[in-house]
Design a protein around this motif. Structure first.
Motif, PDB file in Angstrom:
ATOM      1  N   ARG A 243       0.842  -1.211   0.000  1.00 48.27           N
ATOM      2  CA  ARG A 243       0.000   0.000   0.000  1.00 48.27           C
ATOM      3  C   ARG A 243       0.869   1.249   0.000  1.00 48.27           C
ATOM      4  O   ARG A 243       0.555   2.233  -0.658  1.00 48.27           O
ATOM      5  CB  ARG A 243      -0.929  -0.016   1.208  1.00 48.27           C
ATOM      6  N   ASP A 244       1.974   1.243   0.770  1.00 50.30           N
ATOM      7  CA  ASP A 244       2.869   2.396   0.806  1.00 50.30           C
ATOM      8  C   ASP A 244       3.482   2.659  -0.566  1.00 50.30           C
ATOM      9  O   ASP A 244       3.613   3.808  -0.991  1.00 50.30           O
ATOM     10  CB  ASP A 244       3.972   2.189   1.845  1.00 50.30           C
ATOM     11  N   VAL A 245       3.857   1.588  -1.253  1.00 47.95           N
ATOM     12  CA  VAL A 245       4.427   1.751  -2.593  1.00 47.95           C
ATOM     13  C   VAL A 245       3.385   2.329  -3.538  1.00 47.95           C
ATOM     14  O   VAL A 245       3.669   3.227  -4.333  1.00 47.95           O
ATOM     15  CB  VAL A 245       4.978   0.403  -3.126  1.00 47.95           C
ATOM     16  N   SER A 246       2.152   1.851  -3.441  1.00 47.22           N
ATOM     17  CA  SER A 246       1.081   2.375  -4.294  1.00 47.22           C
ATOM     18  C   SER A 246       0.860   3.856  -4.024  1.00 47.22           C
ATOM     19  O   SER A 246       0.700   4.652  -4.954  1.00 47.22           O
ATOM     20  CB  SER A 246      -0.214   1.600  -4.058  1.00 47.22           C
ATOM     21  N   ALA A 247       0.846   4.246  -2.755  1.00 44.72           N
ATOM     22  CA  ALA A 247       0.665   5.658  -2.404  1.00 44.72           C
ATOM     23  C   ALA A 247       1.823   6.494  -2.929  1.00 44.72           C
ATOM     24  O   ALA A 247       1.625   7.600  -3.449  1.00 44.72           O
ATOM     25  CB  ALA A 247       0.530   5.811  -0.891  1.00 44.72           C
ATOM     26  N   TRP A 248       3.024   5.966  -2.800  1.00 41.53           N
ATOM     27  CA  TRP A 248       4.195   6.682  -3.294  1.00 41.53           C
ATOM     28  C   TRP A 248       4.125   6.857  -4.812  1.00 41.53           C
ATOM     29  O   TRP A 248       4.415   7.928  -5.337  1.00 41.53           O
ATOM     30  CB  TRP A 248       5.457   5.919  -2.900  1.00 41.53           C
ATOM     31  N   LEU A 249       3.726   5.812  -5.538  1.00 43.86           N
ATOM     32  CA  LEU A 249       3.597   5.900  -6.987  1.00 43.86           C
ATOM     33  C   LEU A 249       2.554   6.939  -7.391  1.00 43.86           C
ATOM     34  O   LEU A 249       2.737   7.669  -8.363  1.00 43.86           O
ATOM     35  CB  LEU A 249       3.253   4.538  -7.584  1.00 43.86           C
ATOM     36  N   GLU A 250       1.452   7.024  -6.639  1.00 51.46           N
ATOM     37  CA  GLU A 250       0.445   8.039  -6.936  1.00 51.46           C
ATOM     38  C   GLU A 250       1.003   9.441  -6.730  1.00 51.46           C
ATOM     39  O   GLU A 250       0.716  10.349  -7.510  1.00 51.46           O
ATOM     40  CB  GLU A 250      -0.785   7.810  -6.061  1.00 51.46           C
ATOM     41  N   GLU A 251       1.810   9.638  -5.673  1.00 49.17           N
ATOM     42  CA  GLU A 251       2.431  10.945  -5.443  1.00 49.17           C
ATOM     43  C   GLU A 251       3.377  11.312  -6.586  1.00 49.17           C
ATOM     44  O   GLU A 251       3.401  12.447  -7.051  1.00 49.17           O
ATOM     45  CB  GLU A 251       3.211  10.941  -4.128  1.00 49.17           C
ATOM     46  N   VAL A 252       4.156  10.340  -7.039  1.00 46.57           N
ATOM     47  CA  VAL A 252       5.091  10.589  -8.141  1.00 46.57           C
ATOM     48  C   VAL A 252       4.317  10.923  -9.412  1.00 46.57           C
ATOM     49  O   VAL A 252       4.670  11.841 -10.153  1.00 46.57           O
ATOM     50  CB  VAL A 252       6.010   9.362  -8.352  1.00 46.57           C
ATOM     51  N   GLU A 253       3.229  10.199  -9.669  1.00 44.60           N
ATOM     52  CA  GLU A 253       2.435  10.463 -10.858  1.00 44.60           C
ATOM     53  C   GLU A 253       1.812  11.852 -10.792  1.00 44.60           C
ATOM     54  O   GLU A 253       1.786  12.583 -11.775  1.00 44.60           O
ATOM     55  CB  GLU A 253       1.346   9.403 -11.008  1.00 44.60           C
ATOM     56  N   GLN A 254       1.333  12.250  -9.627  1.00 40.59           N
ATOM     57  CA  GLN A 254       0.747  13.579  -9.471  1.00 40.59           C
ATOM     58  C   GLN A 254       1.803  14.650  -9.692  1.00 40.59           C
ATOM     59  O   GLN A 254       1.548  15.654 -10.347  1.00 40.59           O
ATOM     60  CB  GLN A 254       0.116  13.729  -8.070  1.00 40.59           C
ATOM     61  N   ALA A 255       2.996  14.450  -9.171  1.00 43.47           N
ATOM     62  CA  ALA A 255       4.080  15.412  -9.381  1.00 43.47           C
ATOM     63  C   ALA A 255       4.444  15.483 -10.858  1.00 43.47           C
ATOM     64  O   ALA A 255       4.751  16.561 -11.380  1.00 43.47           O
ATOM     65  CB  ALA A 255       5.296  15.028  -8.543  1.00 43.47           C
ATOM     66  N   ASP A 256       4.370  14.346 -11.550  1.00 43.79           N
ATOM     67  CA  ASP A 256       4.668  14.322 -12.982  1.00 43.79           C
ATOM     68  C   ASP A 256       3.610  15.103 -13.757  1.00 43.79           C
ATOM     69  O   ASP A 256       3.923  15.830 -14.691  1.00 43.79           O
ATOM     70  CB  ASP A 256       4.743  12.877 -13.471  1.00 43.79           C
ATOM     71  N   ARG A 257       2.345  14.936 -13.367  1.00 39.82           N
ATOM     72  CA  ARG A 257       1.278  15.697 -14.028  1.00 39.82           C
ATOM     73  C   ARG A 257       1.451  17.187 -13.791  1.00 39.82           C
ATOM     74  O   ARG A 257       1.198  17.999 -14.663  1.00 39.82           O
ATOM     75  CB  ARG A 257      -0.086  15.242 -13.518  1.00 39.82           C
ATOM     76  N   ASP A 258       1.849  17.564 -12.583  1.00 36.06           N
ATOM     77  CA  ASP A 258       2.058  18.973 -12.260  1.00 36.06           C
ATOM     78  C   ASP A 258       3.386  19.485 -12.795  1.00 36.06           C
ATOM     79  O   ASP A 258       3.650  20.672 -12.741  1.00 36.06           O
ATOM     80  CB  ASP A 258       2.030  19.189 -10.740  1.00 36.06           C
ATOM     81  N   GLN A 259       4.214  18.589 -13.273  1.00 30.32           N
ATOM     82  CA  GLN A 259       5.556  18.878 -13.789  1.00 30.32           C
ATOM     83  C   GLN A 259       6.405  19.590 -12.748  1.00 30.32           C
ATOM     84  O   GLN A 259       7.107  20.549 -13.016  1.00 30.32           O
ATOM     85  CB  GLN A 259       5.492  19.686 -15.075  1.00 30.32           C
ATOM     86  N   THR A 260       6.306  19.114 -11.530  1.00 28.22           N
ATOM     87  CA  THR A 260       7.154  19.614 -10.456  1.00 28.22           C
ATOM     88  C   THR A 260       8.040  18.475 -10.001  1.00 28.22           C
ATOM     89  O   THR A 260       7.648  17.319 -10.062  1.00 28.22           O
ATOM     90  CB  THR A 260       6.311  20.107  -9.253  1.00 28.22           C
ATOM     91  N   PRO A 261       9.238  18.771  -9.561  1.00 30.21           N
ATOM     92  CA  PRO A 261      10.106  17.684  -9.095  1.00 30.21           C
ATOM     93  C   PRO A 261       9.550  17.065  -7.828  1.00 30.21           C
ATOM     94  O   PRO A 261       9.057  17.751  -6.943  1.00 30.21           O
ATOM     95  CB  PRO A 261      11.447  18.378  -8.839  1.00 30.21           C
ATOM     96  N   TYR A 262       9.613  15.736  -7.752  1.00 26.78           N
ATOM     97  CA  TYR A 262       9.112  15.022  -6.578  1.00 26.78           C
ATOM     98  C   TYR A 262      10.172  15.067  -5.489  1.00 26.78           C
ATOM     99  O   TYR A 262      11.284  14.631  -5.672  1.00 26.78           O
ATOM    100  CB  TYR A 262       8.773  13.577  -6.935  1.00 26.78           C
ATOM    101  N   LEU A 263       9.813  15.633  -4.364  1.00 28.38           N
ATOM    102  CA  LEU A 263      10.744  15.735  -3.242  1.00 28.38           C
ATOM    103  C   LEU A 263      10.406  14.766  -2.146  1.00 28.38           C
ATOM    104  O   LEU A 263      11.160  14.592  -1.205  1.00 28.38           O
ATOM    105  CB  LEU A 263      10.738  17.165  -2.676  1.00 28.38           C
ATOM    106  N   GLY A 264       9.258  14.138  -2.229  1.00 22.39           N
ATOM    107  CA  GLY A 264       8.862  13.163  -1.217  1.00 22.39           C
ATOM    108  C   GLY A 264       8.544  13.827   0.098  1.00 22.39           C
ATOM    109  O   GLY A 264       8.135  14.988   0.156  1.00 22.39           O
ATOM    110  N   ASP A 265       8.729  13.080   1.159  1.00 22.89           N
ATOM    111  CA  ASP A 265       8.401  13.579   2.499  1.00 22.89           C
ATOM    112  C   ASP A 265       9.573  14.315   3.123  1.00 22.89           C
ATOM    113  O   ASP A 265       9.499  14.762   4.260  1.00 22.89           O
ATOM    114  CB  ASP A 265       8.006  12.409   3.417  1.00 22.89           C
ATOM    115  N   HIS A 266      10.679  14.450   2.400  1.00 22.27           N
ATOM    116  CA  HIS A 266      11.877  15.049   2.963  1.00 22.27           C
ATOM    117  C   HIS A 266      11.867  16.551   2.797  1.00 22.27           C
ATOM    118  O   HIS A 266      11.449  17.074   1.763  1.00 22.27           O
ATOM    119  CB  HIS A 266      13.139  14.470   2.294  1.00 22.27           C
TER     120      HIS A 266
END
Length: 121
Positions: free
Chosen positions: A95-118
């Protein structure tokens, strides 16, 4: 010797140097023209072959992604390793991997670099 003979000899010396030089220059120019013509014919032949095949030369253009390409493909649960005998931590990890992939996909749609939780600071 007379002036006329000296003049004739001087003209013969000048012509003996000038005629081969001009002939060499002209033959070099003609050879360059023939080479350019052969290259042009070869390029025309290649272009004719490409047109006959329907192949267009690739132009440098930026890649554009469509909305359909950016969507994640659905993966069957068995591919993720989920089954009834798995432990709770393994299911939570999926589930964590799925959530992370959704965050990366959303960042890709927004064309912003993915910084994660850091925090970047």
């Amino acid at each position: 010797m007379s002036k006329q003979t000296t003049f004739m000899l001087a003209c013969a010396v000048v012509l003996s140097a000038l005629v081969p030089g001009v002939a060499g220059y002209l033959s070099g120019r003609l050879e360059a023209i023939e080479t350019a013509e052969r290259n042009l014919r070869a390029l025309e032949a290649r272009l004719d072959v490409r047109e006959a095949r329907g192949v267009r030369p690739a132009l440098a253009a930026p890649c554009q992604r469509t909305q359909e390409e950016s969507q994640l493909q659905e993966t069957p649960a068995t591919a993720l390793g989920e089954n009834r005998s798995e432990s709770t931590s393994q299911r939570r990890w999926a589930r964590d991997v799925s959530a992370w992939l959704e965050e990366v996909e959303q960042a890709d749609r927004d064309q912003t670099p993915y910084l994660g939780d850091h925090d970047p600071s």
